[in-house]
Design a protein around this motif. Structure first.
Motif, PDB file in Angstrom:
ATOM      1  N   LEU A  78       0.807  -1.218   0.000  1.00  0.00           N
ATOM      2  CA  LEU A  78       0.000   0.000   0.000  1.00  0.00           C
ATOM      3  C   LEU A  78       0.841   1.270   0.000  1.00  0.00           C
ATOM      4  N   LEU A  79       1.821   1.344   0.881  1.00  0.00           N
ATOM      5  CA  LEU A  79       2.559   2.592   1.049  1.00  0.00           C
ATOM      6  C   LEU A  79       3.446   2.935  -0.142  1.00  0.00           C
ATOM      7  N   SER A  80       3.653   1.981  -1.031  1.00  0.00           N
ATOM      8  CA  SER A  80       4.433   2.259  -2.237  1.00  0.00           C
ATOM      9  C   SER A  80       3.558   2.246  -3.494  1.00  0.00           C
ATOM     10  N   SER A  81       2.252   2.179  -3.315  1.00  0.00           N
ATOM     11  CA  SER A  81       1.331   2.097  -4.446  1.00  0.00           C
ATOM     12  C   SER A  81       0.956   3.487  -4.961  1.00  0.00           C
ATOM     13  N   ARG A  82       1.333   3.770  -6.180  1.00  0.00           N
ATOM     14  CA  ARG A  82       0.972   5.046  -6.817  1.00  0.00           C
ATOM     15  C   ARG A  82      -0.538   5.133  -7.006  1.00  0.00           C
ATOM     16  N   GLU A  83      -1.162   4.002  -7.308  1.00  0.00           N
ATOM     17  CA  GLU A  83      -2.605   3.953  -7.496  1.00  0.00           C
ATOM     18  C   GLU A  83      -3.337   4.340  -6.206  1.00  0.00           C
ATOM     19  N   ALA A  84      -2.905   3.771  -5.064  1.00  0.00           N
ATOM     20  CA  ALA A  84      -3.516   4.091  -3.772  1.00  0.00           C
ATOM     21  C   ALA A  84      -3.271   5.557  -3.424  1.00  0.00           C
ATOM     22  N   GLU A  85      -2.066   6.036  -3.672  1.00  0.00           N
ATOM     23  CA  GLU A  85      -1.737   7.435  -3.387  1.00  0.00           C
ATOM     24  C   GLU A  85      -2.625   8.378  -4.202  1.00  0.00           C
ATOM     25  N   ASP A  86      -2.814   8.091  -5.479  1.00  0.00           N
ATOM     26  CA  ASP A  86      -3.649   8.936  -6.331  1.00  0.00           C
ATOM     27  C   ASP A  86      -5.102   8.933  -5.870  1.00  0.00           C
ATOM     28  N   ALA A  87      -5.620   7.757  -5.517  1.00  0.00           N
ATOM     29  CA  ALA A  87      -6.993   7.664  -5.012  1.00  0.00           C
ATOM     30  C   ALA A  87      -7.121   8.418  -3.689  1.00  0.00           C
ATOM     31  N   GLY A  88      -6.117   8.279  -2.826  1.00  0.00           N
ATOM     32  CA  GLY A  88      -6.123   8.967  -1.543  1.00  0.00           C
ATOM     33  C   GLY A  88      -6.060  10.475  -1.687  1.00  0.00           C
ATOM     34  N   ARG A  89      -5.344  10.952  -2.692  1.00  0.00           N
ATOM     35  CA  ARG A  89      -5.238  12.400  -2.948  1.00  0.00           C
ATOM     36  C   ARG A  89      -6.620  12.996  -3.195  1.00  0.00           C
ATOM     37  N   VAL A  90      -7.431  12.315  -3.981  1.00  0.00           N
ATOM     38  CA  VAL A  90      -8.782  12.792  -4.299  1.00  0.00           C
ATOM     39  C   VAL A  90      -9.643  12.839  -3.034  1.00  0.00           C
ATOM     40  N   ILE A  91      -9.590  11.786  -2.241  1.00  0.00           N
ATOM     41  CA  ILE A  91     -10.378  11.722  -1.004  1.00  0.00           C
ATOM     42  C   ILE A  91      -9.904  12.782  -0.017  1.00  0.00           C
ATOM     43  N   PHE A  92      -8.588  12.940   0.107  1.00  0.00           N
ATOM     44  CA  PHE A  92      -8.016  13.941   1.011  1.00  0.00           C
ATOM     45  C   PHE A  92      -8.476  15.340   0.613  1.00  0.00           C
ATOM     46  N   ALA A  93      -8.404  15.651  -0.672  1.00  0.00           N
ATOM     47  CA  ALA A  93      -8.811  16.976  -1.152  1.00  0.00           C
ATOM     48  C   ALA A  93     -10.278  17.256  -0.836  1.00  0.00           C
ATOM     49  N   ASP A 107     -12.927   0.805   4.177  1.00  0.00           N
ATOM     50  CA  ASP A 107     -11.575   0.505   4.664  1.00  0.00           C
ATOM     51  C   ASP A 107     -10.547   0.808   3.576  1.00  0.00           C
ATOM     52  N   ARG A 108     -10.836   0.436   2.357  1.00  0.00           N
ATOM     53  CA  ARG A 108      -9.897   0.677   1.257  1.00  0.00           C
ATOM     54  C   ARG A 108      -9.678   2.173   1.040  1.00  0.00           C
ATOM     55  N   GLN A 109     -10.747   2.954   1.088  1.00  0.00           N
ATOM     56  CA  GLN A 109     -10.602   4.397   0.919  1.00  0.00           C
ATOM     57  C   GLN A 109      -9.738   5.001   2.030  1.00  0.00           C
ATOM     58  N   ILE A 110      -9.917   4.536   3.247  1.00  0.00           N
ATOM     59  CA  ILE A 110      -9.096   5.030   4.349  1.00  0.00           C
ATOM     60  C   ILE A 110      -7.644   4.665   4.113  1.00  0.00           C
ATOM     61  N   TRP A 111      -7.378   3.430   3.716  1.00  0.00           N
ATOM     62  CA  TRP A 111      -5.992   3.034   3.433  1.00  0.00           C
ATOM     63  C   TRP A 111      -5.409   3.865   2.293  1.00  0.00           C
ATOM     64  N   ASP A 112      -6.230   4.225   1.308  1.00  0.00           N
ATOM     65  CA  ASP A 112      -5.744   5.078   0.225  1.00  0.00           C
ATOM     66  C   ASP A 112      -5.342   6.454   0.767  1.00  0.00           C
ATOM     67  N   VAL A 113      -6.127   7.001   1.690  1.00  0.00           N
ATOM     68  CA  VAL A 113      -5.763   8.276   2.312  1.00  0.00           C
ATOM     69  C   VAL A 113      -4.458   8.119   3.079  1.00  0.00           C
ATOM     70  N   VAL A 114      -4.295   7.007   3.785  1.00  0.00           N
ATOM     71  CA  VAL A 114      -3.042   6.752   4.504  1.00  0.00           C
ATOM     72  C   VAL A 114      -1.878   6.731   3.523  1.00  0.00           C
ATOM     73  N   ALA A 115      -2.062   6.092   2.377  1.00  0.00           N
ATOM     74  CA  ALA A 115      -0.993   6.056   1.367  1.00  0.00           C
ATOM     75  C   ALA A 115      -0.657   7.462   0.891  1.00  0.00           C
ATOM     76  N   TYR A 116      -1.665   8.291   0.697  1.00  0.00           N
ATOM     77  CA  TYR A 116      -1.419   9.666   0.271  1.00  0.00           C
ATOM     78  C   TYR A 116      -0.693  10.456   1.362  1.00  0.00           C
ATOM     79  N   VAL A 117      -1.151  10.340   2.596  1.00  0.00           N
ATOM     80  CA  VAL A 117      -0.490  11.040   3.703  1.00  0.00           C
ATOM     81  C   VAL A 117       0.953  10.570   3.830  1.00  0.00           C
ATOM     82  N   HIS A 118       1.173   9.292   3.629  1.00  0.00           N
ATOM     83  CA  HIS A 118       2.529   8.740   3.671  1.00  0.00           C
ATOM     84  C   HIS A 118       3.421   9.423   2.634  1.00  0.00           C
ATOM     85  N   SER A 119       2.853   9.820   1.513  1.00  0.00           N
ATOM     86  CA  SER A 119       3.645  10.459   0.453  1.00  0.00           C
ATOM     87  C   SER A 119       4.181  11.815   0.865  1.00  0.00           C
ATOM     88  N   PHE A 120       3.637  12.426   1.902  1.00  0.00           N
ATOM     89  CA  PHE A 120       4.122  13.740   2.356  1.00  0.00           C
ATOM     90  C   PHE A 120       5.573  13.665   2.802  1.00  0.00           C
TER      91      PHE A 120
END
Length: 99
Positions: free
Chosen positions: A5-20, A83-96
């Motif tokens: 998850l933490l290295s997934s560009r797909e999860a990070e991109d999905a998380g970016r949208v949810i975070f925004a 749960d998946r959406q939350i993990w995607d947000v975690v992946a995006y936050v991890h990218s910071f």
């Protein structure tokens, strides 16, 4: 935590949208805790760029805070996110950490 998850560009991109859409209003578009709604919040929204990402324990803690909220603070729970959406947000936050 989903494997890779933490290295997934797909999860990070999905998380970016949810975070925004849901998080930036308080945590800021850059995750620095300087969102438009931060004034008057006690405690202030977390500066997510300062999180320690030395191990998966921090990712799991971040997941739980998003899912359950943080009692005694303005941070709400987010039961409408899967749960998946939350993990995607975690992946995006991890990218910071890389910024």
């Amino acid at each position: 935590m989903p494997a890779g998850l933490l290295s997934s560009r797909e999860a990070e991109d999905a998380g970016r949208v949810i975070f925004a859409a849901n998080c930036a209003i308080c945590h800021g578009v850059n995750g620095d805790g300087r969102g438009l709604r931060r004034e008057g919040m006690i405690p202030l929204p977390a500066d997510l760029t300062l999180l320690s990402w030395s191990d998966e324990a921090e990712a799991t803690r971040t997941y739980r805070v998003i899912k359950n909220g943080m009692p005694g603070s303005p941070m709400p729970s987010w039961p409408m996110l899967s749960d998946r959406q939350i993990w995607d947000v975690v992946a995006y936050v991890h990218s910071f950490k890389a910024r």
